[in-house]
Structure formats: structure tokens, C-alpha cells
Design a protein around this motif. Structure first.
Motif, PDB file in Angstrom:
ATOM      1  N   ILE A  53      53.895  38.598  43.091  1.00 42.57           N
ATOM      2  CA  ILE A  53      53.547  37.190  42.875  1.00 42.57           C
ATOM      3  C   ILE A  53      52.155  37.150  42.261  1.00 42.57           C
ATOM      4  CG2 ILE A  53      53.243  34.930  43.920  1.00 42.57           C
ATOM      5  CD1 ILE A  53      55.042  35.927  46.226  1.00 42.57           C
ATOM      6  N   SER A  54      52.077  36.600  41.051  1.00 41.59           N
ATOM      7  CA  SER A  54      50.821  36.545  40.307  1.00 41.59           C
ATOM      8  C   SER A  54      50.448  35.104  40.004  1.00 41.59           C
ATOM      9  CB  SER A  54      50.957  37.288  38.972  1.00 41.59           C
ATOM     10  OG  SER A  54      51.359  38.613  39.172  1.00 41.59           O
ATOM     11  N   ILE A  55      49.150  34.862  39.909  1.00 43.73           N
ATOM     12  CA  ILE A  55      48.634  33.589  39.418  1.00 43.73           C
ATOM     13  C   ILE A  55      48.069  33.855  38.029  1.00 43.73           C
ATOM     14  CG2 ILE A  55      47.007  31.709  39.765  1.00 43.73           C
ATOM     15  CD1 ILE A  55      49.269  31.863  41.880  1.00 43.73           C
ATOM     16  N   VAL A  56      48.523  33.073  37.058  1.00 46.63           N
ATOM     17  CA  VAL A  56      48.170  33.255  35.656  1.00 46.63           C
ATOM     18  C   VAL A  56      47.499  31.984  35.163  1.00 46.63           C
ATOM     19  CG1 VAL A  56      49.135  33.719  33.360  1.00 46.63           C
ATOM     20  CG2 VAL A  56      50.163  34.775  35.379  1.00 46.63           C
ATOM     21  N   ASP A  57      46.411  32.130  34.407  1.00 47.73           N
ATOM     22  CA  ASP A  57      45.745  30.939  33.874  1.00 47.73           C
ATOM     23  C   ASP A  57      46.431  30.462  32.601  1.00 47.73           C
ATOM     24  OD1 ASP A  57      44.748  32.508  31.746  1.00 47.73           O
ATOM     25  OD2 ASP A  57      42.727  32.622  32.593  1.00 47.73           O
ATOM     26  N   ALA A  58      45.943  29.372  32.031  1.00 51.29           N
ATOM     27  CA  ALA A  58      46.580  28.767  30.859  1.00 51.29           C
ATOM     28  C   ALA A  58      46.509  29.657  29.624  1.00 51.29           C
ATOM     29  CB  ALA A  58      45.944  27.413  30.560  1.00 51.29           C
ATOM     30  N   ARG A  59      45.604  30.640  29.615  1.00 46.58           N
ATOM     31  CA  ARG A  59      45.525  31.590  28.492  1.00 46.58           C
ATOM     32  C   ARG A  59      46.460  32.776  28.689  1.00 46.58           C
ATOM     33  NH1 ARG A  59      39.250  32.371  28.725  1.00 46.58           N
ATOM     34  NH2 ARG A  59      40.019  32.692  30.812  1.00 46.58           N
ATOM     35  N   GLY A  60      47.077  32.843  29.868  1.00 43.20           N
ATOM     36  CA  GLY A  60      47.993  33.926  30.151  1.00 43.20           C
ATOM     37  C   GLY A  60      47.379  35.108  30.856  1.00 43.20           C
ATOM     38  N   SER A  61      46.112  34.988  31.256  1.00 46.23           N
ATOM     39  CA  SER A  61      45.448  36.080  31.970  1.00 46.23           C
ATOM     40  C   SER A  61      45.787  35.998  33.459  1.00 46.23           C
ATOM     41  CB  SER A  61      43.934  35.976  31.811  1.00 46.23           C
ATOM     42  OG  SER A  61      43.569  36.081  30.462  1.00 46.23           O
ATOM     43  N   GLU A  62      46.133  37.132  34.017  1.00 49.34           N
ATOM     44  CA  GLU A  62      46.397  37.171  35.446  1.00 49.34           C
ATOM     45  C   GLU A  62      45.058  37.071  36.177  1.00 49.34           C
ATOM     46  OE1 GLU A  62      47.696  40.757  37.976  1.00 49.34           O
ATOM     47  OE2 GLU A  62      49.560  39.726  37.439  1.00 49.34           O
ATOM     48  N   VAL A  63      44.911  36.060  37.019  1.00 48.04           N
ATOM     49  CA  VAL A  63      43.648  35.851  37.722  1.00 48.04           C
ATOM     50  C   VAL A  63      43.722  36.275  39.185  1.00 48.04           C
ATOM     51  CG1 VAL A  63      42.878  34.008  36.184  1.00 48.04           C
ATOM     52  CG2 VAL A  63      44.175  33.429  38.228  1.00 48.04           C
ATOM     53  N   MET A  64      44.934  36.459  39.712  1.00 49.97           N
ATOM     54  CA  MET A  64      45.074  36.823  41.108  1.00 49.97           C
ATOM     55  C   MET A  64      46.480  37.359  41.362  1.00 49.97           C
ATOM     56  SD  MET A  64      44.380  34.272  44.344  1.00 49.97           S
ATOM     57  CE  MET A  64      42.806  33.802  43.641  1.00 49.97           C
ATOM     58  N   THR A  65      46.588  38.307  42.276  1.00 48.86           N
ATOM     59  CA  THR A  65      47.877  38.789  42.751  1.00 48.86           C
ATOM     60  C   THR A  65      48.005  38.384  44.211  1.00 48.86           C
ATOM     61  OG1 THR A  65      47.841  40.666  41.239  1.00 48.86           O
ATOM     62  CG2 THR A  65      49.339  40.811  43.114  1.00 48.86           C
ATOM     63  N   LEU A  66      49.027  37.616  44.519  1.00 56.05           N
ATOM     64  CA  LEU A  66      49.235  37.154  45.891  1.00 56.05           C
ATOM     65  C   LEU A  66      50.057  38.145  46.709  1.00 56.05           C
ATOM     66  CD1 LEU A  66      50.019  33.366  45.285  1.00 56.05           C
ATOM     67  CD2 LEU A  66      47.805  34.473  45.651  1.00 56.05           C
ATOM     68  N   ALA A  67      50.947  38.872  46.047  1.00 59.58           N
ATOM     69  CA  ALA A  67      51.782  39.854  46.745  1.00 59.58           C
ATOM     70  C   ALA A  67      52.305  40.861  45.735  1.00 59.58           C
ATOM     71  CB  ALA A  67      52.949  39.173  47.450  1.00 59.58           C
ATOM     72  N   ASP A  68      52.473  42.060  46.195  1.00 61.44           N
ATOM     73  CA  ASP A  68      53.107  43.123  45.407  1.00 61.44           C
ATOM     74  C   ASP A  68      53.664  44.110  46.417  1.00 61.44           C
ATOM     75  OD1 ASP A  68      54.023  44.756  43.417  1.00 61.44           O
ATOM     76  OD2 ASP A  68      52.041  45.306  42.653  1.00 61.44           O
ATOM     77  N   GLU A  69      54.824  43.732  46.989  1.00 62.38           N
ATOM     78  CA  GLU A  69      55.332  44.492  48.123  1.00 62.38           C
ATOM     79  C   GLU A  69      56.835  44.287  48.305  1.00 62.38           C
ATOM     80  OE1 GLU A  69      52.854  42.761  51.064  1.00 62.38           O
ATOM     81  OE2 GLU A  69      54.086  40.965  51.277  1.00 62.38           O
ATOM     82  N   PHE A  70      57.398  45.131  49.128  1.00 62.53           N
ATOM     83  CA  PHE A  70      58.803  45.008  49.497  1.00 62.53           C
ATOM     84  C   PHE A  70      58.934  43.873  50.505  1.00 62.53           C
ATOM     85  CE2 PHE A  70      62.534  45.987  52.017  1.00 62.53           C
ATOM     86  CZ  PHE A  70      63.464  46.299  51.038  1.00 62.53           C
ATOM     87  N   GLU A  71      59.880  42.976  50.274  1.00 62.05           N
ATOM     88  CA  GLU A  71      60.116  41.864  51.184  1.00 62.05           C
ATOM     89  C   GLU A  71      61.592  41.785  51.533  1.00 62.05           C
ATOM     90  OE1 GLU A  71      58.367  38.203  49.977  1.00 62.05           O
ATOM     91  OE2 GLU A  71      56.409  39.122  49.654  1.00 62.05           O
TER      92      GLU A  71
END
Length: 108
Positions: A53-71
Motif C-alpha cells: 500500500i503506497s501513497i503517491v502524490d499528484a506528480r506520481g512520486s511515492e511519498v509513503m509506504t503504508l504496508a508491504d507484507e503478507f496479509e
């Protein structure tokens, strides 16, 4: 707009799609949205899967990762604290092996 479209395409998300439901992934409406400091993003998996789960700004740059895991399969929520980010529109992008889903988020 063209930069955002190109960036979202790079992330594997079809621009303009605000919700995607496949056999694996469903993303709901974040609440509250718009928000001033934090919001909650509900999503559901129909099988256990690695989720990013990533947060991306209006320019398309990833600004934060909320999760990167097995669920595990089932309903989940991701919390996004945007209090350190500038006001504007961002996108929550959820990736699985089966595809991606995106929702716009607005920080006021």
C-alpha cells in the motif's frame, strides 16, 4: 494531469479508476476524505496475499509506504497519517499479484 496519468501508469494503475474490484481485491472509500491529519482506507482480500500500500502524490512520486507484507484474506484497514504532507490530492495505491486499485485522498 499528464504527469499524474503517466506516473500512475508506471505504478500499474489505470488513471481515472477510483475503485477496482477483482476476484482478489476490493478497496473502499477512505474516511474521512477530505481530511486534515489522518484517514482510514478499508480494503478486502479474497485470499491471503502479499499487499503493498503506497501513497503517491499528484506528480506520481511515492511519498509513503503504508504496508508491504503478507496479509490474510478478509477485511482490513490501512491508516494514513498525512499531517506532515502539504495540502493537496494524493492517491492510495494498493498492489497485489493480481492487480492494483487506487483511491484519491485529499488533505485540506
Amino acid at each position: 494531469q499528464a504527469i499524474t496519468t503517466a506516473a500512475l501508469n508506471w505504478f500499474g494503475v489505470q488513471a481515472g479508476v477510483t475503485t477496482t474490484q477483482s476476484n482478489l481485491l476490493a478497496i473502499g472509500n477512505s474516511y474521512p476524505n477530505p481530511f486534515t491529519s489522518s484517514t482510514t482506507i478499508p480494503y478486502s482480500l479474497t485470499r491471503s496475499e502479499v499487499v503493498r500500500i503506497s501513497i503517491v502524490d499528484a506528480r506520481g512520486s511515492e511519498v509513503m509506504t503504508l504496508a508491504d507484507e503478507f496479509e490474510s484474506m478478509g477485511d482490513h484497514v490501512a491508516s494514513f497519517d498525512g499531517s506532515r504532507l502539504a495540502r493537496g490530492t494524493y492517491f492510495c495505491v494498493i498492489h497485489t499479484s493480481e492487480g492494483s486499485a487506487m483511491r484519491p485522498l485529499t488533505i485540506e
